[in-house]
Design a protein around this motif. Structure first.
Motif, mmCIF file in Angstrom:
data_model
loop_
_atom_site.group_PDB
_atom_site.id
_atom_site.type_symbol
_atom_site.label_atom_id
_atom_site.label_comp_id
_atom_site.label_asym_id
_atom_site.label_seq_id
_atom_site.Cartn_x
_atom_site.Cartn_y
_atom_site.Cartn_z
ATOM 1 N N SER A 3 0.818 -1.156 -0.054
ATOM 2 C CA SER A 3 -0.113 0.048 -0.039
ATOM 3 C C SER A 3 0.907 1.287 0.061
ATOM 4 C CB SER A 3 -0.899 -0.034 1.214
ATOM 5 O OG SER A 3 -0.045 0.087 2.628
ATOM 6 N N ARG A 4 0.252 2.295 -0.680
ATOM 7 C CA ARG A 4 0.922 3.572 -0.676
ATOM 8 C C ARG A 4 1.021 4.338 0.570
ATOM 9 N NH1 ARG A 4 -1.855 4.417 -6.329
ATOM 10 N NH2 ARG A 4 -0.404 3.017 -7.493
ATOM 11 N N LYS A 5 1.935 4.980 0.819
ATOM 12 C CA LYS A 5 2.063 5.748 2.413
ATOM 13 C C LYS A 5 1.188 7.080 2.226
ATOM 14 C CE LYS A 5 6.715 3.995 3.284
ATOM 15 N NZ LYS A 5 8.143 4.303 3.667
ATOM 16 N N ASN A 6 0.690 7.391 3.423
ATOM 17 C CA ASN A 6 0.070 8.460 3.687
ATOM 18 C C ASN A 6 0.915 9.562 4.021
ATOM 19 O OD1 ASN A 6 -1.679 10.623 4.473
ATOM 20 N ND2 ASN A 6 -3.316 9.325 5.326
ATOM 21 N N ASN A 7 1.489 10.280 3.041
ATOM 22 C CA ASN A 7 2.681 11.432 3.554
ATOM 23 C C ASN A 7 2.204 12.670 3.074
ATOM 24 O OD1 ASN A 7 4.436 9.495 3.794
ATOM 25 N ND2 ASN A 7 4.889 9.258 1.697
ATOM 26 N N SER A 8 0.788 12.993 3.552
ATOM 27 C CA SER A 8 0.203 14.334 3.259
ATOM 28 C C SER A 8 1.139 15.538 4.175
ATOM 29 C CB SER A 8 -1.154 14.472 4.008
ATOM 30 O OG SER A 8 -2.006 13.550 3.384
ATOM 31 N N ALA A 9 1.542 15.053 5.178
ATOM 32 C CA ALA A 9 2.227 16.054 6.292
ATOM 33 C C ALA A 9 3.531 16.508 5.500
ATOM 34 C CB ALA A 9 2.312 15.368 7.481
ATOM 35 N N LEU A 16 4.947 24.244 1.845
ATOM 36 C CA LEU A 16 5.172 25.369 2.531
ATOM 37 C C LEU A 16 6.443 25.815 2.511
ATOM 38 C CD1 LEU A 16 3.909 27.323 4.483
ATOM 39 C CD2 LEU A 16 4.228 25.591 6.065
ATOM 40 N N GLY A 17 7.517 24.910 2.584
ATOM 41 C CA GLY A 17 8.589 25.203 2.592
ATOM 42 C C GLY A 17 9.441 26.178 1.246
ATOM 43 N N ASN A 18 8.873 25.592 0.387
ATOM 44 C CA ASN A 18 9.244 26.019 -1.046
ATOM 45 C C ASN A 18 8.635 27.420 -1.306
ATOM 46 O OD1 ASN A 18 10.169 23.737 -2.243
ATOM 47 N ND2 ASN A 18 8.441 23.056 -2.988
ATOM 48 N N TYR A 19 7.219 27.862 -0.776
ATOM 49 C CA TYR A 19 6.543 29.182 -0.761
ATOM 50 C C TYR A 19 7.758 29.970 0.033
ATOM 51 C CZ TYR A 19 2.649 27.829 -3.262
ATOM 52 O OH TYR A 19 1.734 27.477 -4.061
ATOM 53 N N LEU A 20 7.798 29.536 1.461
ATOM 54 C CA LEU A 20 8.626 30.374 2.380
ATOM 55 C C LEU A 20 10.187 30.846 1.672
ATOM 56 C CD1 LEU A 20 7.564 29.015 5.892
ATOM 57 C CD2 LEU A 20 6.567 30.927 4.301
ATOM 58 N N LEU A 237 -1.385 27.022 3.858
ATOM 59 C CA LEU A 237 -0.949 27.613 4.955
ATOM 60 C C LEU A 237 -0.071 28.906 4.464
ATOM 61 C CD1 LEU A 237 0.299 24.338 7.004
ATOM 62 C CD2 LEU A 237 -1.511 26.332 7.550
ATOM 63 N N ALA A 238 0.835 28.917 3.363
ATOM 64 C CA ALA A 238 1.393 29.839 3.030
ATOM 65 C C ALA A 238 0.566 31.387 2.947
ATOM 66 C CB ALA A 238 2.036 29.454 1.725
ATOM 67 N N GLY A 239 -0.716 31.131 2.226
ATOM 68 C CA GLY A 239 -1.753 31.962 1.926
ATOM 69 C C GLY A 239 -2.145 32.596 3.318
ATOM 70 N N LEU A 240 -2.860 31.726 4.353
ATOM 71 C CA LEU A 240 -2.913 32.089 5.425
ATOM 72 C C LEU A 240 -1.903 32.710 6.271
ATOM 73 C CD1 LEU A 240 -5.632 31.754 7.307
ATOM 74 C CD2 LEU A 240 -4.534 29.703 8.359
ATOM 75 N N LEU A 241 -0.748 32.485 6.070
ATOM 76 C CA LEU A 241 0.438 33.109 6.997
ATOM 77 C C LEU A 241 0.407 34.549 6.259
ATOM 78 C CD1 LEU A 241 2.857 33.105 8.822
ATOM 79 C CD2 LEU A 241 4.043 32.301 6.705
ATOM 80 N N GLN A 242 0.369 34.843 5.003
ATOM 81 C CA GLN A 242 0.243 35.904 4.419
ATOM 82 C C GLN A 242 -0.976 36.793 4.766
ATOM 83 O OE1 GLN A 242 0.326 35.840 0.076
ATOM 84 N NE2 GLN A 242 2.579 36.843 0.216
ATOM 85 N N LEU A 243 -1.974 36.337 4.798
ATOM 86 C CA LEU A 243 -3.134 37.269 5.425
ATOM 87 C C LEU A 243 -2.971 37.647 6.755
ATOM 88 C CD1 LEU A 243 -6.474 35.448 3.798
ATOM 89 C CD2 LEU A 243 -5.316 37.536 3.353
ATOM 90 N N CYS A 244 -2.415 36.759 7.556
ATOM 91 C CA CYS A 244 -2.179 37.076 9.146
ATOM 92 C C CYS A 244 -1.124 38.167 9.066
ATOM 93 C CB CYS A 244 -1.899 36.060 9.886
ATOM 94 S SG CYS A 244 -2.956 34.675 10.198
ATOM 95 N N ILE A 245 -0.131 38.306 8.224
ATOM 96 C CA ILE A 245 0.864 39.433 8.193
ATOM 97 C C ILE A 245 0.277 40.663 7.965
ATOM 98 C CG2 ILE A 245 2.797 39.969 7.050
ATOM 99 C CD1 ILE A 245 3.940 37.119 7.043
#
Length: 419
Positions: A3-9, A16-20, A237-245
């Motif tokens: 079975s394939r792994k659940n690697n969502s995280a 997220l790292g790519n955006y930051l 998460l990148a967009g949410l972080l931007q909105l909070c800023i």
């Protein structure tokens, strides 16, 4: 079969790292923060520039009426200009005088009800002739009444402007339009730009991975649901972080310039209640998830990032309808069509935000559409995963709508069934 792994995280942290680390992301965030700071500092900046302003422009006053009137009568009302008394002979040289950069215009008084304004070019949003006509119209009418034998009290009552006090009782009619319209409109535009940009970025990310064949390796080691969820939530998460800023910058510069807005009487127009900003975050999450899943699914159907616009173009119609309806709703948030459309998925969340920000809604008019939109996100995500799972290994020309429907009818491959 393994079975394939659940690697969502893992995928989410990678996205997220790519955006930051992205220079374009950091620069766009910085530029938007600067724009917000400058917009909220506008009153102080205007005071700074006005303090260094050049010489005042001349306005010549020519009185052709049978009543006394001079430039001194309007000096207090026209402090931005230098008013000069002139004789009728000045009109013969009007073309030569108006061509000079130090001259704003020539104001001619024919009677208390008739005026003329000569100017080289009428400027947008600057109409000094309207203020002059009001000043001299009242002054000459007042003088005419006195000469006709009227008392001073009667003459003053005739030329006085009526007083009107606007009182909005929020307990009866909802939240004050003055307090909410400007900030609601600004937040709607910001949410629209974020939704459009982040949705397209998600689609481009999926398509670019297909272009370098990285998807074939990922699809064999990671579940398709994990891939699409990781990408959607990482970008979100990148967009949410931007909105909070952006929100933090807004509140900082709002409180720094609060006194200037109070002096101009604009405080109610720019203040943003915390509940409004909190609701904007919730609506952003709902709207973003809906559109990001759709963008991701469509992005998986093309082989090159250059073909993204072709498959996502139908979404532009939804965006146009959503923005047009929302802009109209910021001016009239209580018609029946706004209430009805606020229950419709994709289009409705922004309309619900407008109604929440500007009106006092009954609990069911807020909770029921919120439940509908949350359920719609779940349904859209499942549909997007189905398209994504079948489209990741699709290569060739960009599919049409009928091709997408045919793709959904196909049975899942053996590996997915064995999972």
């Amino acid at each position: 079969m393994k079975s394939r792994k659940n690697n969502s995280a893992v995928v989410m942290r990678f996205e997220l790292g790519n955006y930051l680390r992205s220079r374009s992301f950091l620069i766009s965030t910085l530029i938007t923060c600067i724009v917000i700071a400058l917009a909220l500092s506008f009153p102080r900046l205007m005071d700074l520039f006005q303090g260094k302003a050049g010489p005042k422009k001349n306005i010549y006053i020519v009185n052709l009426s049978d009543l006394p009137a001079s430039a001194d009568d309007a000096v207090d009302k026209m402090s931005k200009y230098k008013l000069i008394n002139a004789t009728p002979e000045l009109l013969d040289k009007s073309g030569e005088i108006l061509a000079k950069p130090v001259t704003e215009g020539i104001f001619v008084i024919d009677s208390e009800r008739s005026f003329r304004w000569y100017t080289e070019r009428r400027k947008y949003a600057e109409y000094p002739e309207e203020s002059l006509s009001k000043v001299y119209g009242k002054k000459l009418l007042y003088t005419r009444l006195l000469l006709s034998g009227s008392s001073e009290d009667f003459a003053e009552s005739v030329v006085a402007e009526p007083d009107i006090e606007i009182i909005e009782q929020a307990s009866l009619s909802g939240k004050s339009m003055q307090q909410t319209q400007a900030t609601t409109y600004g937040l709607v535009m910001l949410l629209y730009v974020c939704l459009l940009s982040y949705g397209q970025m998600t689609a481009v990310s999926v398509a670019s991975e297909k272009g370098n064949r990285a998807m074939e390796l990922l699809i064999t080691s990671t579940d398709a649901r994990s891939l699409i969820n990781g990408k959607v939530f990482g970008t979100g998460l990148a967009g949410l972080l931007q909105l909070c800023i952006f929100g933090l910058v807004y509140f900082i510069f709002f409180f720094l310039n609060r006194g200037a807005f109070e002096q101009l009487g604009l405080l109610d127009s720019v203040q943003m209640p915390p509940t409004t900003f909190g609701m904007a975050i919730i609506i952003f999450v709902i709207c973003y998830l809906s559109f990001a899943y759709i963008y991701s699914a469509l992005g998986s159907l093309v082989s090159r990032s250059e073909d993204i616009n072709q498959v996502v173009s139908p979404l532009s119609l939804i965006f146009i309808a959503m923005v047009a309806a929302t802009i109209l709703a910021t001016f009239t948030p209580d018609p029946a069509w706004v209430k009805i459309l606020s229950f419709v998925p994709l289009i409705g969340p922004l309309l619900l935000f407008v109604r929440f920000s500007m009106l006092s809604l009954p609990a069911w008019e807020f909770l029921v559409p919120m439940l509908i939109h949350c359920l719609a996100v779940v349904g859209i995500s499942r549909l997007a995963v189905s398209i994504y799972r079948r489209g990741t290994l699709h290569y060739g020309k960009a599919p049409q709508i009928k091709d997408i429907l045919q793709l959904l009818r196909q049975k899942e491959n053996t590996a997915e069934n064995a999972k």
